[in-house]
Design a protein around this motif. Structure first.
Motif, short mmCIF file in Angstrom:
data_model
loop_
_atom_site.label_atom_id
_atom_site.label_comp_id
_atom_site.label_asym_id
_atom_site.label_seq_id
_atom_site.Cartn_x
_atom_site.Cartn_y
_atom_site.Cartn_z
N ASP A 140 0.54 -1.46 -0.05
CA ASP A 140 -0.08 -0.17 0.45
C ASP A 140 1.01 1.13 0.00
N GLU A 141 1.85 1.20 1.07
CA GLU A 141 2.62 2.59 0.81
C GLU A 141 3.37 2.47 -0.85
N ASP A 142 3.88 1.76 -1.75
CA ASP A 142 4.10 1.70 -2.88
C ASP A 142 3.94 0.70 -3.62
N GLY A 143 2.97 0.73 -4.47
CA GLY A 143 2.67 0.22 -5.76
C GLY A 143 3.78 -0.47 -6.69
N LEU A 144 4.59 -0.13 -6.22
CA LEU A 144 5.54 -0.38 -7.51
C LEU A 144 6.48 -1.49 -7.40
N ARG A 145 5.97 -1.73 -6.03
CA ARG A 145 6.69 -3.34 -5.24
C ARG A 145 6.16 -4.06 -5.81
N LEU A 146 4.98 -3.90 -5.85
CA LEU A 146 3.88 -5.30 -6.39
C LEU A 146 4.78 -6.26 -7.65
N LEU A 147 5.47 -5.09 -8.90
CA LEU A 147 6.47 -5.26 -9.70
C LEU A 147 6.75 -5.95 -9.36
#
Length: 454
Positions: free
Chosen positions: A159-166
């Motif tokens: 939730d903090e950083d959507g880039l972490r999903l990728l």
């Protein structure tokens, strides 16, 4: 003691900071990849207790990169990004903290990081004599068991950083790791947060995923967690589309199998990999009665639009789109030599090799032998034809537009180009006709019969 085998230039930066009374550690991917025995990184992240202005004063050529306390120091072979220990606060845009607070604690700094395998540090405090590994989140255990695990609460991290999903999917593919179950659940729970990631950053991660081996791993994770439909909806649309090819494979799995095949056929060819991933992107929109009429043309258009949106280089976009548009060619052994040469003219010499590789990968993705459709025969015939360097472009003609204007009195304009194309078709059919006087005679006969090129 350099027991991590940190490059001398990077170790020199650490030494300088230690001598100035600053705590300093290498952190992140450089530490992770070195511990795994992977290829040495060229960019090294250093975390320090020194404040940004102090870092800039110590390293005169340092460049202050951002408001988060990062100073980049360019070394001979490496770039060192030096960041002050920090705490992050609320992430209002699901990408970057609204504010940061600098701290003197390396443990606090590591606790804010994305994954445990990236939260390992090597170095020492200024007052210590020996360097050591710091691993407050048990990242070493996850390295040993090949797990990507979020630091702390997974849903909070994503939730903090959507880039972490990728990045989670990409790390799993690059490292050959599994994603820890709670972390995988956290991805599912926060999948839509990826919408906050800029197109350029999505494109950067897409390139890295496609470059992994095998590349399908990352995309299967994105699909399984629901991230794919938010990050790359054009690809997600392929899921569930029936394919009469490999039993149990829908269009999506066909494309992933084709992607892996392309990676094995020509491992270093990133454009080929991307073309393989996207080669049937036009099928969902052209699906009717079990057929996909025009999906090659539609796919090329969609690929151009997608890759341009994701900030791919224009030349890459053009070449990938061309391969997609051309990939539905049909070769027959009864083709004449002229037909083979016309195929080269239509496709373009620059695309021939990759187009044949893409077809071989597509064959594998369809459950066929790589050379199905007489592909090996076509490859040999193309090589035989090209060995004699036949005329295949207007530049190869023995005359030019100026000759038609000067010798035949044509007026400059589109008619000149159209007649040159007709002459090129003649010499592709019979290269022996590529003689200036012969072509002038052919052009004169055409003009006498037709008056002008239509």
């Amino acid at each position: 003691m350099n027991d991590l085998n940190v490059p001398d230039a990077v170790l020199g930066v650490l030494d300088t900071l230690w001598q100035r009374g600053c705590d300093a550690y290498v952190v992140g991917g450089g530490v992770r990849d070195t511990l795994l025995g992977r290829a040495a990184p060229t960019d090294w992240d250093i975390a320090t207790s020194a404040q940004p202005d102090e870092v800039k004063a110590i390293f005169a050529g340092g460049k202050y990169e951002n408001r988060f306390g990062t100073v980049t120091v360019v070394l001979d072979e490496y770039d060192a990004q030096i960041t002050t220990f920090r705490r992050d606060h609320h992430y209002g845009d699901h990408r970057r903290p609204d504010s940061v607070t600098f701290t003197d604690s390396i443990d606090e700094d590591l606790a804010r990081r994305d994954f445990t395998v990236n939260a390992i540090a090597w170095g020492r405090a200024a007052h210590e004599e020996q360097t050591r590994l710091l691993d407050p989140t048990n990242g070493l255990a996850d390295l040993h068991t090949s797990l990507v695990r979020a630091v702390g609460d997974p849903a909070m991290r994503f939730d903090e950083d959507g880039l972490r999903l990728l990045r989670a999917a990409r790390f799993a593919a690059q490292l050959g790791f599994e994603i820890e179950p709670r972390t995988l659940d956290g991805m599912r729970d926060t999948a839509e947060i990826v919408r906050w990631v800029s197109n350029e950053r999505v494109g950067g991660e897409l390139k890295l995923m496609v470059a992994a081996n095998p590349p399908s791993v990352a995309f299967k994770i994105l699909a399984d967690t629901g991230v794919l439909e938010h990050a790359l909806p054009e690809l997600a649309a392929q899921r569930g589309i029936a394919q009469d090819k490999i039993p149990g494979h829908d269009l999506w799995l066909h494309c992933l199998t084709t992607l892996d095949a392309a990676a094995s056929i020509d491992p270093g060819n990133q454009r080929l990999r991307m073309a393989a991933l996207l080669h049937d992107i036009g099928k969902p929109g052209t699906h009717a009665d079990g057929h996909f009429v025009g999906h090659d043309v539609e796919g090329a258009r969609m690929a151009e639009e997608l890759l341009a949106r994701l900030a791919f280089a224009g030349r890459d976009v053009d070449q990938i789109a061309a391969l997609i548009q051309l990939h539905m060619f049909n070769y027959e052994p009864r083709w004449s030599g002229a037909a083979v040469r016309r195929f080269v003219r239509r496709v373009g010499r620059e695309h021939i090799d990759d187009l044949l590789r893409l077809r071989a990968a597509d064959n594998i993705g369809s459950g066929l032998a790589p050379d199905a459709g007489h592909l090996d025969e076509l490859r040999q015939r193309l090589a035989d034809e090209l060995r004699s360097n036949p005329p295949l472009s207007l530049a190869d003609l023995a005359l030019s537009g100026d000759d038609l204007i000067g010798e035949l009195g044509m007026r400059p304009g589109p008619a000149v180009g159209q007649l040159l194309e007709r002459l090129l078709d003649i010499v592709i059919g019979d290269p022996a006709q590529n003689v200036r006087d012969v072509l002038l005679s052919q052009a004169r006969d055409w003009l006498e019969k037709h008056g002008a090129v239509q």
